[in-house]
Design a protein around this motif. Structure first.
Motif, PDB file in Angstrom:
ATOM      1  N   GLY A  22       0.797  -1.216   0.000  1.00 60.41           N
ATOM      2  CA  GLY A  22       0.000   0.000   0.000  1.00 60.41           C
ATOM      3  C   GLY A  22       0.826   1.260   0.000  1.00 60.41           C
ATOM      4  N   LEU A  23       1.975   1.214   0.669  1.00 57.85           N
ATOM      5  CA  LEU A  23       2.837   2.390   0.781  1.00 57.85           C
ATOM      6  C   LEU A  23       3.623   2.655  -0.491  1.00 57.85           C
ATOM      7  N   LEU A  24       4.134   1.600  -1.117  1.00 57.75           N
ATOM      8  CA  LEU A  24       5.069   1.761  -2.226  1.00 57.75           C
ATOM      9  C   LEU A  24       4.468   1.465  -3.598  1.00 57.75           C
ATOM     10  N   GLY A  25       3.258   0.925  -3.643  1.00 59.36           N
ATOM     11  CA  GLY A  25       2.634   0.660  -4.932  1.00 59.36           C
ATOM     12  C   GLY A  25       3.138  -0.593  -5.607  1.00 59.36           C
ATOM     13  N   VAL A  26       3.583  -1.559  -4.816  1.00 61.08           N
ATOM     14  CA  VAL A  26       4.007  -2.849  -5.367  1.00 61.08           C
ATOM     15  C   VAL A  26       2.998  -3.901  -4.933  1.00 61.08           C
ATOM     16  N   GLY A  27       2.887  -4.963  -5.716  1.00 59.91           N
ATOM     17  CA  GLY A  27       1.935  -6.000  -5.351  1.00 59.91           C
ATOM     18  C   GLY A  27       2.376  -6.805  -4.145  1.00 59.91           C
ATOM     19  N   GLY A  28       3.652  -6.706  -3.800  1.00 57.47           N
ATOM     20  CA  GLY A  28       4.188  -7.453  -2.670  1.00 57.47           C
ATOM     21  C   GLY A  28       4.941  -8.695  -3.087  1.00 57.47           C
ATOM     22  N   GLY A  29       4.995  -8.957  -4.390  1.00 59.53           N
ATOM     23  CA  GLY A  29       5.669 -10.160  -4.869  1.00 59.53           C
ATOM     24  C   GLY A  29       7.146 -10.190  -4.558  1.00 59.53           C
ATOM     25  N   THR A  30       7.783  -9.015  -4.515  1.00 60.94           N
ATOM     26  CA  THR A  30       9.215  -8.969  -4.228  1.00 60.94           C
ATOM     27  C   THR A  30       9.518  -9.392  -2.795  1.00 60.94           C
ATOM     28  N   ILE A  31       8.500  -9.396  -1.940  1.00 62.28           N
ATOM     29  CA  ILE A  31       8.667  -9.937  -0.582  1.00 62.28           C
ATOM     30  C   ILE A  31       8.155 -11.365  -0.531  1.00 62.28           C
ATOM     31  N   MET A  32       7.023 -11.597  -1.195  1.00 61.83           N
ATOM     32  CA  MET A  32       6.391 -12.918  -1.098  1.00 61.83           C
ATOM     33  C   MET A  32       7.216 -14.024  -1.747  1.00 61.83           C
ATOM     34  N   VAL A  33       7.843 -13.731  -2.891  1.00 63.98           N
ATOM     35  CA  VAL A  33       8.638 -14.783  -3.549  1.00 63.98           C
ATOM     36  C   VAL A  33       9.763 -15.274  -2.632  1.00 63.98           C
ATOM     37  N   PRO A  34      10.556 -14.377  -1.998  1.00 61.70           N
ATOM     38  CA  PRO A  34      11.559 -14.873  -1.045  1.00 61.70           C
ATOM     39  C   PRO A  34      10.950 -15.621   0.136  1.00 61.70           C
ATOM     40  N   ILE A  35       9.779 -15.165   0.631  1.00 63.41           N
ATOM     41  CA  ILE A  35       9.128 -15.850   1.750  1.00 63.41           C
ATOM     42  C   ILE A  35       8.736 -17.273   1.359  1.00 63.41           C
TER      43      ILE A  35
END
Length: 277
Positions: A22-35
């Protein structure tokens, strides 16, 4: 312990994913893929597919909050999203015929390059003047954090659609929303402020991820339980992140985004070469 590892822990991680989304406008995949790779031990293809699956509800949550706060450009988001939706299935197909290590390495390289560009822009940004000690000054500074809606030409909307094509290909290939490409390009090519680029990117991500998710689902690459666990936390997190856009200065937003991208890229590369175990 099994319940915690299978659902509670990823849900807590999802809160962080949502806030950053929500803050940066990313879907979150750059965190979710490593998780998914590090915590769940998924294959590269399953990690990217499940990430893409979780991106849609996370993005929708962020878009709702950004729309209410008027921190997005809806028509531009639509142009970006349509362009991305056209190319997303091509990215999924390329990922399905590529070696797993290549998918992850390409993701890390592209994310790392985006981090470099974001840091470069942040350094050039003038520091935001500190508001006076009076509470009224602080409120005034916060109110000015979000600029007026820009008036864009047809050429700029066409440029937005082209940016979406690139982001859609990357989204399908590496299982991310494409925000790490769209946000820097919106800043550089279209001169959209970071405070508006975040919400606009989420509108596009919400649209462009749909074809890729359908294709990944048909291929049987999605781990639905893991994806749902992340989403449980990411939806409320995205609402919080979208609200933070109004109070975090432009320069700090760029530094946060750059740092976030850099960490994600390094983690992916270290894991893929076995350094993280």
């Amino acid at each position: 312990m099994d319940v915690f590892a299978a659902f509670i822990a990823p849900a807590l991680a999802g809160v962080f994913v949502g806030v950053m989304s929500g803050l940066l406008g990313v879907g979150g995949g750059t965190i979710m893929v490593p998780i998914f790779r590090l915590a769940f031990g998924m294959s590269p293809l399953a990690s990217t597919a499940t990430s893409l699956f979780a991106i849609i509800p996370t993005s929708i949550s962020g878009v709702v909050a950004h729309a209410r706060a008027k921190t997005c450009v809806p028509k531009l988001g639509l142009a970006l999203g349509v362009g991305g939706a056209v190319m997303s299935p091509m990215g999924v197909w390329l990922a399905s015929v590529s070696p797993g290590w290549l998918v992850i390495c390409v993701a890390a390289i592209v994310i790392g390059f985006s981090a470099f560009k974001m840091f470069k822009k942040a350094v050039k940004c003038a520091p935001t003047p500190r508001a006076g000690r009076a509470g009224g000054n602080v409120q005034a500074a916060s109110a000015k954090a979000v600029p007026d809606q820009p008036v864009l030409s047809r050429k700029q909307y066409l440029q937005g659609a082209c940016i979406g094509l690139i982001a859609g290909l990357a989204s399908g290939y590496v299982g991310v929303g494409g925000g790490f490409i769209m946000v820097p390009l919106m800043l550089a090519v279209l001169d959209i402020p970071m405070s508006l680029a975040s919400g606009t990117s989420l509108i596009a991500i919400m649209i462009l991820a749909i074809p890729g998710v359908i294709e990944q689902g048909l291929l049987g690459n999605i781990d639905c339980l893991a994806g749902i666990a992340i989403v449980v936390g990411s939806i409320p997190g995205a609402l919080v992140g979208a609200r933070l856009v109004r109070v975090v200065p432009e320069r700090q937003l760029r530094f946060i985004f750059g740092g976030f991208l850099l960490v994600a890229a390094v983690m992916l590369m270290l894991n893929e070469f076995g350094i993280l175990g």
